[in-house]
Design an enzyme around this catalytic site. Structure first.
Site, mmCIF file in Angstrom:
data_model
loop_
_atom_site.group_PDB
_atom_site.id
_atom_site.type_symbol
_atom_site.label_atom_id
_atom_site.label_comp_id
_atom_site.label_asym_id
_atom_site.label_seq_id
_atom_site.Cartn_x
_atom_site.Cartn_y
_atom_site.Cartn_z
ATOM 1 N N ARG A 141 137.407 8.383 112.892
ATOM 2 C CA ARG A 141 138.017 8.368 111.618
ATOM 3 C C ARG A 141 139.126 9.392 111.000
ATOM 4 N NH1 ARG A 141 139.249 3.223 109.562
ATOM 5 N NH2 ARG A 141 137.448 2.044 109.608
ATOM 6 N N ASP A 172 147.341 4.418 108.676
ATOM 7 C CA ASP A 172 147.175 5.415 108.308
ATOM 8 C C ASP A 172 146.977 6.550 108.969
ATOM 9 O OD1 ASP A 172 146.331 5.531 105.418
ATOM 10 O OD2 ASP A 172 143.952 5.136 105.341
ATOM 11 N N LYS A 198 147.488 -1.430 114.627
ATOM 12 C CA LYS A 198 146.319 -2.266 115.187
ATOM 13 C C LYS A 198 145.650 -2.080 113.658
ATOM 14 C CE LYS A 198 142.794 0.104 113.662
ATOM 15 N NZ LYS A 198 142.054 0.894 113.440
ATOM 16 N N THR A 199 144.578 -3.483 113.319
ATOM 17 C CA THR A 199 144.267 -3.461 112.241
ATOM 18 C C THR A 199 143.859 -4.652 111.976
ATOM 19 O OG1 THR A 199 143.391 -3.241 110.108
ATOM 20 C CG2 THR A 199 145.201 -3.163 110.282
ATOM 21 N N ASP A 201 142.808 -5.987 108.943
ATOM 22 C CA ASP A 201 143.326 -6.547 108.038
ATOM 23 C C ASP A 201 143.911 -6.931 107.797
ATOM 24 O OD1 ASP A 201 140.784 -5.012 107.176
ATOM 25 O OD2 ASP A 201 141.492 -2.668 106.760
HETATM 26 P P1 FBP Z 1 141.249 0.486 109.745
HETATM 27 O O1 FBP Z 1 142.115 -0.074 108.537
HETATM 28 O O2 FBP Z 1 140.970 1.171 110.250
HETATM 29 O O3 FBP Z 1 141.832 -0.686 111.028
HETATM 30 O O4 FBP Z 1 139.646 -0.892 109.677
HETATM 31 C C1 FBP Z 1 139.573 -1.818 109.407
HETATM 32 C C2 FBP Z 1 138.042 -1.782 108.630
HETATM 33 O O5 FBP Z 1 137.739 -2.707 109.510
HETATM 34 C C3 FBP Z 1 138.482 -2.365 107.131
HETATM 35 O O6 FBP Z 1 138.655 -3.628 106.974
HETATM 36 C C4 FBP Z 1 137.200 -2.355 105.968
HETATM 37 O O7 FBP Z 1 136.881 -1.706 105.013
HETATM 38 C C5 FBP Z 1 136.983 -0.203 107.328
HETATM 39 O O8 FBP Z 1 137.719 -0.924 108.308
HETATM 40 C C6 FBP Z 1 135.238 -0.327 107.444
HETATM 41 O O9 FBP Z 1 135.738 1.164 108.190
HETATM 42 P P2 FBP Z 1 133.840 1.779 108.948
HETATM 43 O O10 FBP Z 1 133.988 1.191 109.960
HETATM 44 O O11 FBP Z 1 134.423 2.707 108.624
HETATM 45 O O12 FBP Z 1 132.474 1.038 107.792
#
Ligand code: FBP
Length: 545
Positions: A141, A172, A198-199, A201
């Site tokens: 990240r 992001d 990608k995501t 979400d």
């Molecule tokens: P992205 O937006 O980078 O695709 O991440 C999605 C996600 O899975 C969210 O749903 C969740 O809140 C977050 O990542 C959790 O982050 P981490 O993997 O850093 O714990």
């Protein structure tokens, strides 16, 4: 690597491509574009990449392409299908010119800055076709937004002779891709940057990006497990299951899982905000359903909770915004003695927010001050909203019981589904969609484009009819407050309350609340009849009716 029988069979799966990508392609240019909001300021921040046309690929004449080297980065949270984006990119590049080479940067954007990379050769790619996870090169990240990071990146790109970089990420990370594309274009480096949506979400979508990859598979995995819980719940008839679902701010995952499984309650954060509901309103809403079911003799049920819900309860949102600014200005907050942190926060907050903060259970209050991610987001996956809500519903029911208004039993179980679905083997939909996104990215590179996101649309139709092309990333941008400052970012797509998926849910939910009409979707199927294996999400289908 030891493989299961399913993995072996799955490795042989040949993802489908849109018809237009099956041979030589031609790029058709649309009209000039504008950003979704804040046009003047976005235009001034991206003078070299603003306003470019949307691109659509159609069948074209065979051409010769010079050999190139390309870099690829997986950025942010894992999502099913990332390996297929890379294999689609690899195959597309090799179709253009057999001498083309692909390099993967290790553990996300940090790998570009740290010069940590590996060449992705055919044998490596073949190991990962149609598999879940991002383990081929890892993800991270690190936020790419500083000139020295761009320059460090440029050094390694030049050293490896890389002329194009593909960044596979969420809103992001694609914002980063756009900033990097602009920087390299302004410096006339000749390096192209292409993004891929990608995501899990599902919040990176707009009229040109109909869904982000991974949403389909992740929702199917969560729905399978929710279905299993509902069957358990309906068998023992003694627990209320509070299930928090990943998805950050947006409630797309919770909504899709509700459409697939028909739970008794599903909260939609966007609706809570629109109705200006307080925490007590939300608790009363759930408690009412628990009480009504108890009156019908059903002391069991399921509640789906989107993980970002507390940010949508207006009073809590105000508190979180003030905490964000406070923590951004006091970077050494973590150095304050743990036992003194709560009092320190209360002393710094405005009177109104200090009161709200004090009223929260101490565990949740503490979770609200945990480190933000590198993009300034509250890490909602670490806040135990499912416990907060069940505890408060329990208290409300106890009050009602004391007043003689409730006589049921309320025993709870808690779950959080998020990480379980992010690395699942991609569904056929995600396997095909991701492969097409990667392949399309290679065509955008061949056309010399930069600052574009790979786009594949019309995906509720058979793959042959999918529309592949590119969308300028600046088109999706607006200005938002991040880490205490206004920044250009891709606009997040939240659940639309006038959209078909929410309307379908709203039309059914009162019946689902009282009747026990659970659906048990079962596990993702990869082989078998098309109506079982190749269905997109209900959200996507409803959006395309
Ligand atoms: P992205 O937006 O980078 O695709 O991440 C999605 C996600 O899975 C969210 O749903 C969740 O809140 C977050 O990542 C959790 O982050 P981490 O993997 O850093 O714990």
């Amino acid at each position: 690597m030891t493989k299961s029988a399913l993995q072996i069979a799955r490795a042989a799966y040949r993802p489908k491509l849109p018809k237009a990508l099956k041979g030589a392609v031609k790029a058709e240019m649309g009209e000039a574009t504008e950003s979704v909001a804040d046009q003047e300021i976005i235009k001034s921040l991206f003078p070299n990449t603003y306003g470019m046309p949307v691109i659509r690929f159609t069948e074209g004449q065979k051409r010769e392409y010079p050999a190139i080297n390309v870099g690829v980065i997986l950025s942010g949270g894992q999502a099913p299908g990332g390996h297929n984006v890379i294999s689609g990119l690899f195959d597309g590049l090799k179709t253009l010119n057999k001498e083309n080479r692909l390099f993967g940067f290790i553990l996300g954007p940090g790998g570009l800055v740290a010069h940590d990379y590996m060449e992705l050769t055919a044998d490596i790619i073949d190991e990962y076709r149609n598999t879940g996870g991002f383990d081929m090169i890892g993800s991270g990240r690190t936020k790419l937004d500083k000139v020295d990071q761009f320059e460090k990146g440029l050094e390694i790109l030049r050293k490896l002779g890389i002329s194009a970089l593909v960044i596979i990420g969420g809103d992001d990370s694609n914002t980063n891709a756009c900033i990097l594309a602009e920087y390299y274009a302004a410096k006339k480096t000749g390096i192209q940057v292409i993004g891929c949506p990608k995501t899990i979400d599902g919040d990176l979508k707009n009229e040109m990006i109909e869904t982000s990859f991974g949403f389909d598979t992740a929702c199917k995995v969560y729905s399978e497990v929710i279905g299993n819980i509902q069957r358990d719940c309906n068998s023992a008839r003694k627990y209320w299951h509070f299930i928090k679902l990943m998805g950050r701010s947006a409630s797309h995952i919770a909504l899709e899982c509700a459409l697939q499984t028909q739970p008794n309650v599903c909260l939609i954060s966007e609706e809570i905000e629109a109705k200006n509901m307080s925490l007590d309103d939300v608790v009363t809403y759930i408690a009412r359903i628990v009480a009504d079911r108890a009156a019908a003799g059903h002391n069991f049920g399921t509640v789906l909770i989107p993980e970002g819900v507390i940010e949508f309860i207006p009073a809590l949102r105000g508190l979180i915004a003030e905490l964000n600014d406070l923590l951004a200005k006091n970077k050494d907050f973590a150095m304050i003695k743990k036992s003194a942190q709560r009092d320190w926060v209360i002393s710094k907050l405005s009177e109104k927010n200090a009161k709200i903060y004090e009223s929260l259970p101490s565990g949740v209050a503490k979770q609200l001050t945990l480190d933000r991610d590198p993009h300034g987001n509250v890490q909602v996956s670490q806040i135990e909203t499912e416990k907060l809500l069940s505890e408060m519903v329990g208290r409300k029911l106890a009050e009602w019981a004391a007043e003689g208004k409730y006589t049921g039993k309320f025993a709870t179980q808690h779950h959080f589904f998020g990480y379980e679905g992010r690395c699942a083997a991609p569904s056929n939909y995600d396997a095909d969609y991701c492969y097409s996104l990667g392949y399309t990215a290679s065509m955008l590179i061949a056309e010399g484009k930069t600052g574009y996101m790979s786009s594949v649309r019309n995906t509720t139709a058979p793959a042959d009819e999918w529309i592949a092309g590119g969308v300028p990333i600046t088109m999706m941008m607006n200005m938002e407050r991040r880490n205490g400052e206004m920044k250009p970012v891709i606009q997040k797509a939240l659940v639309k309350l006038d959209g078909a998926p929410f309307k379908e849910f709203a039309a059914q939910r009162e019946r689902w609340a009282i009747e026990t009409d659970y659906v048990y979707p079962g596990p993702i199927q990869y082989f078998g009849p098309s109506e079982v294996c190749d269905q997109p999400t209900k959200t996507l289908k409803l959006e395309h009716v």
